[in-house]
Design an enzyme around this catalytic site. Sequence first.
Site, mmCIF file in Angstrom:
data_model
loop_
_atom_site.group_PDB
_atom_site.id
_atom_site.type_symbol
_atom_site.label_atom_id
_atom_site.label_comp_id
_atom_site.label_asym_id
_atom_site.label_seq_id
_atom_site.Cartn_x
_atom_site.Cartn_y
_atom_site.Cartn_z
ATOM 1 N NE ARG A 50 -2.815 0.488 3.435
ATOM 2 C CZ ARG A 50 -2.114 0.779 4.551
ATOM 3 N NH1 ARG A 50 -1.437 1.914 4.633
ATOM 4 N NH2 ARG A 50 -2.101 -0.050 5.565
ATOM 5 C CE1 TYR A 102 -16.771 11.529 -16.330
ATOM 6 C CE2 TYR A 102 -15.607 11.571 -14.236
ATOM 7 C CZ TYR A 102 -16.401 10.911 -15.159
ATOM 8 O OH TYR A 102 -16.822 9.638 -14.894
ATOM 9 C CG ASP A 174 -8.620 15.862 -15.446
ATOM 10 O OD1 ASP A 174 -7.975 15.192 -16.285
ATOM 11 O OD2 ASP A 174 -9.614 15.429 -14.846
ATOM 12 C CE LYS A 199 -12.352 7.785 -19.275
ATOM 13 N NZ LYS A 199 -12.183 8.286 -17.938
HETATM 14 C C1 LIG Z 1 -11.403 14.395 -17.555
HETATM 15 C C2 LIG Z 1 -11.672 13.264 -16.607
HETATM 16 N N1 LIG Z 1 -11.184 13.329 -15.350
HETATM 17 C C3 LIG Z 1 -11.400 12.336 -14.458
HETATM 18 C C4 LIG Z 1 -12.167 11.239 -14.789
HETATM 19 C C5 LIG Z 1 -12.421 10.170 -13.764
HETATM 20 O O1 LIG Z 1 -11.621 9.061 -14.045
HETATM 21 P P1 LIG Z 1 -11.984 7.545 -13.604
HETATM 22 O O2 LIG Z 1 -13.169 7.121 -14.383
HETATM 23 O O3 LIG Z 1 -10.738 6.800 -13.944
HETATM 24 O O4 LIG Z 1 -12.247 7.569 -12.140
HETATM 25 C C6 LIG Z 1 -12.679 11.119 -16.085
HETATM 26 C C7 LIG Z 1 -13.496 9.950 -16.470
HETATM 27 O O5 LIG Z 1 -14.133 9.931 -17.499
HETATM 28 C C8 LIG Z 1 -12.429 12.171 -17.014
HETATM 29 O O6 LIG Z 1 -12.910 12.134 -18.258
#
Ligand SMILES: Cc1ncc(COP(=O)(O)O)c(C=O)c1O
Length: 290
Positions: A50, A102, A174, A199
């Site tokens: 961990r 998001y 992000d 992604k």
């Molecule tokens: C821009 C963005 N940030 C964060 C996330 C969250 O990621 P996760 O689905 O891996 O938790 C997503 C998911 O689609 C996203 O598109």
Amino acid sequence: MSEGFAARTVAAANGVAQDAAFGAVIAPIHLSTTFKFPAFEQAGPYDYSRLGNPTRDALADTIAKLEGGARAVMVASGMAALDLALSSLRPGDLLVAPHDCYGGTHRLLSFRAARGHYRVAFVDQTDPDARAAALAEGPKVVLIETPSNPLMRVVDIRRITADAKAAGALAVVDNTFLSPALQQPIALGADLVVHSTTKFLNGHSDVIGGVVVAADKAVGEELAAWANTIGVTGSPLDAYLTLRGLRTLFVRVEQQQRNAAVLAAFLEAHPAVARVHYPGPATDPGHALA
Ligand SMILES: Cc1ncc(COP(=O)(O)O)c(C=O)c1O
């Protein structure tokens, strides 16, 4: 050697042939939860997975290099990465976030705010007046997501991070949608970069994962310690798969861009389509920044 070439080499080969035990070319999957102490009261580089794990570190090191950061922390999802990146916020602190972020991010921030963990202001970051008004409130963190999911709106990272810093706020970006193959927010002024590695970084739709990359090593170490404390660090198997996916990041992203451009042009010309949200064509408002 060009910078682009060096980044491609990092993606394809960072950590290859480093295995001290057997000379394995590919970084092994270390599933062990616990590691032997070389001697009584003498810990080796790892003791409990961990806290630290060699497979996870191989992935984190590669992503940190690609993003131009000092330290990366691999966690169990993109949401965990966002939550970790925002973990310095205290009750009463203000977070400025994009109004079109998001949906899961919007939910996380709204729920945290509703529980009094911090305050959040969702702002249209393409609007300079709205940005200035939000910064005048003295936020502790400014979150940027560009291009945004799903509207693909593009904002100027350099401008927003500079303004955020001038206002005394931490700038968190992000970078899920462009990946370090196309955008390195730390070079543009970001303090932290987050990814849903689910992604483009993994790219094979078989791992949910996330990462936080810190521009500053000490900040990265603090985040790593907090990730261990709250137990959100990612699994070694996920790290292995994500690193394997990352090896082809550049070729995938380049092909995906070509495909997206063809699709967008087709949709732009289609009589049944009213609006295409894609910053590629010159007609898109984000084009100049993309
Ligand atoms: C821009 C963005 N940030 C964060 C996330 C969250 O990621 P996760 O689905 O891996 O938790 C997503 C998911 O689609 C996203 O598109």
